[in-house]
Structure formats: structure tokens, C-alpha cells
Enzyme design. Structure first.
Site, mmCIF file in Angstrom:
data_model
loop_
_atom_site.group_PDB
_atom_site.id
_atom_site.type_symbol
_atom_site.label_atom_id
_atom_site.label_comp_id
_atom_site.label_asym_id
_atom_site.label_seq_id
_atom_site.Cartn_x
_atom_site.Cartn_y
_atom_site.Cartn_z
ATOM 1 N N GLU A 16 48.592 34.110 34.985
ATOM 2 C CA GLU A 16 48.074 35.385 34.469
ATOM 3 C C GLU A 16 48.717 35.663 33.111
ATOM 4 O O GLU A 16 49.683 35.028 32.717
ATOM 5 C CB GLU A 16 48.386 36.524 35.433
ATOM 6 N N ASN A 98 51.145 45.601 35.594
ATOM 7 C CA ASN A 98 50.406 44.354 35.392
ATOM 8 C C ASN A 98 50.275 43.999 33.916
ATOM 9 O O ASN A 98 51.240 43.623 33.280
ATOM 10 C CB ASN A 98 49.050 44.402 36.103
ATOM 11 N N ASP A 116 48.777 49.801 45.979
ATOM 12 C CA ASP A 116 49.040 48.417 46.381
ATOM 13 C C ASP A 116 47.868 47.921 47.211
ATOM 14 O O ASP A 116 47.793 48.162 48.409
ATOM 15 C CB ASP A 116 50.350 48.316 47.157
ATOM 16 N N ASN A 148 43.645 47.205 33.474
ATOM 17 C CA ASN A 148 44.028 45.805 33.556
ATOM 18 C C ASN A 148 44.093 45.210 32.150
ATOM 19 O O ASN A 148 44.845 45.693 31.317
ATOM 20 C CB ASN A 148 43.034 45.075 34.473
ATOM 21 N N ASP A 195 39.042 41.846 34.576
ATOM 22 C CA ASP A 195 40.468 41.546 34.726
ATOM 23 C C ASP A 195 41.003 41.284 33.322
ATOM 24 O O ASP A 195 40.888 42.139 32.452
ATOM 25 C CB ASP A 195 40.656 40.368 35.677
#
Length: 281
Positions: A16, A98, A116, A148, A195
């Protein structure tokens, strides 16, 4: 150009946060708790291990690597080989932290899950946190549903974030002091779960759609200029890099969540594109 992707690296747990920096692709591998860098030939180097799981990456104006530490909701800096705390985000981030974009002034904008999802918590909106170069922590934007992937336009005046479970990209004006204002819909893509994202020189955004098993190139307003199917794999993040910023690096996997760790099914795949990357990251 053809849509077939080439595998650069495989056998990862969950790559990621890809970032092109200093001639290599840097990324976080969640379940090996490592930040890695890979060159064009596929040679990997472990940069540092992050015990509370690394995510977003970026660099300050003086070249210091910033790393989002997901589970303890902190921003860390890498000084040589030593991780040092930059900011504690836990008072504002209501879920694991993130993705992150760091602007030309070294300001870091950090998203968080808000809840979560792997523990079955109900969805709730959350904020983007801004960390200034002096370590000051500010709530930059609120009421976002799973903020994100995030980009900033080349002029530094617009920040765009993907709201994964709202199926949209949302834009903000960026003031000279880093303040965000004027939230507005940049693009809605029904059925898409944005994402990781990256921006190109024509103003389009490459969007990773993990649940749709595809990559999309989207213009403001929602027009899809290109769709690259990846099924059965999902795309979780992307970055335009290489010497000419025309190589699209894509983090793919056969699934997500902690259960994916032992499968070692994560890859960095690449695709040459016509339009180079622009802006930040």
C-alpha cells in the site's frame, strides 16, 4: 496502450501507499510491518520496520521520510535508521490511520478509517488531520466516509480525496496556510470504492477500485476515460512514477484484511501510460 500489467514484485503481504522517490518506488507492506523500496529491476530493500503497521508515506522539504503508523495513530519520521515521533493523531482519528499526502511545504494530510471495519464496527464519518512542519496537529476536514487516497494539484491549490464507502472523490480548496475549505463533489462513480489514487498532467485521476477489481482513469465530473479490468485481483493503490512519470505502479492483491497476510499474494504491477503524473504525491 495495451492494458496488460507486468509483475515487478510478488510475494508481498499487502503493499500500500506507493510513492515514487529518488529513482525507486517506495511502499508499505502492511503485514510484514515494513517500508520497502524497489528499483526498476525488481531489487527490494527494506527501509525500516514499523511495529504498529506502516501506511501512508511522504517526504518533508529537507528529505526526511514521514510514515503513518496505523494502529497507534501516529505520524513518525525516519532519522537515519531511527523512527522518531512527529505527531500523535489519536485524539482526532477515530479509526486506524491510513493514506497521506505531503505537500510542497512539508504539511502532511492524513486520513483514517473512522471505524474498524475488520472488527465489524458500524460505518461512521471521520476527518482528515493536518500535521504542520512544526508538529502542530489540526483537524483539516470532517464528515468524510473512509477518507483514503489523496492528491494535491500542481498549483497546490486543490486537494482531492477518495471517500471509499461514499463512492466519490471530494475536492477542497487549499489556502496558503494549508487550511482546507469549500468541500465539493469532484466526481461520483457509482459502484466504485476509491482506494489509492494518483493525478496526471491532464487533470485526470487514476483510481484503484479494489472491490470492482479494476483501475479507472476519471476526469472531474465523473467521466471515465479508461477502465482496466484486473479480476480476480483487486487494485488497492497506484502511483505514476519512473523517470518520465509514465509508469503506473499498481498495488494488487487477491483480498484484504489480516487474513490475507499469510497468503503472500501481494504484488507491485506496472503499466506504461501516455500521460505523465503531476502534483503530489
Amino acid at each position: 496502450m495495451p492494458d496488460a500489467l507486468d509483475v515487478l514484485v510478488d510475494g508481498l503481504t499487502f503493499p500500500e501507499g506507493p510513492r515514487w522517490h529518488d529513482g525507486r518506488l517506495w511502499f508499505s507492506d502492511f503485514y510484514s510491518y515494513s517500508v520497502l523500496a524497489v528499483d526498476a529491476g525488481g531489487k527490494l530493500e527494506t527501509i525500516v520496520e514499523v511495529p504498529q503497521r506502516p501506511s501512508g508515506l511522504g517526504w518533508t522539504r529537507d528529505g526526511r521520510l514521514l510514515i503513518v503508523s496505523m494502529l497507534d495513530r501516529k505520524l513518525l519520521g525516519l532519522d537515519g535508521t531511527t523512527l522518531t515521533p512527529v505527531a500523535d493523531l489519536s485524539a482526532l482519528a477515530s479509526g486506524p490511520c491510513n493514506d497521506m499526502v505531503v505537500d510542497s511545504q512539508g504539511r502532511a494530510y492524513v486520513g483514517n478509517f473512522g471505524f474498524d471495519r475488520h472488527k465489524g464496527e458500524a460505518q461512521r464519518t471521520t476527518c482528515i488531520v493536518r500535521v504542520d512542519p512544526d508538529g502542530t496537529v489540526t483537524k483539516a476536514a470532517d464528515d468524510l466516509l473512509f477518507p483514503n487516497g489523496t492528491v494535491i494539484t500542481p498549483d497546490g491549490k486543490t486537494l482531492i480525496v477518495g471517500e471509499t464507502f461514499a463512492h466519490r472523490l471530494t475536492a477542497f480548496d487549499v489556502a496558503a496556510d494549508g487550511t482546507l475549505s469549500n468541500p465539493r463533489l469532484w466526481a461520483r462513480v457509482e459502484g466504485c470504492y476509491p482506494d489509492g489514487i494518483c493525478l496526471d498532467a491532464e487533470g485526470a485521476i487514476w483510481v484503484s477500485d479494489p472491490f470492482g477489481h479494476r483501475l479507472l482513469r476519471v476526469f472531474e465530473g465523473g467521466r471515465i476515460a479508461r477502465e482496466i479490468p484486473l479480476a480476480p485481483r483487486g487494485a488497492y493503490a497506484c502511483m505514476l512514477g519512473g523517470d518520465d512519470r509514465r509508469t503506473l505502479f499498481v498495488c494488487t492483491n487477491s483480498g484484504s484484511g489480516p487474513s490475507i497476510a499469510d497468503k503472500r499474494d501481494g504484488r507491485i504491477e506496472t503499466l506504461r501510460v501516455d500521460v505523465p503524473g503531476a502534483g503530489w504525491p
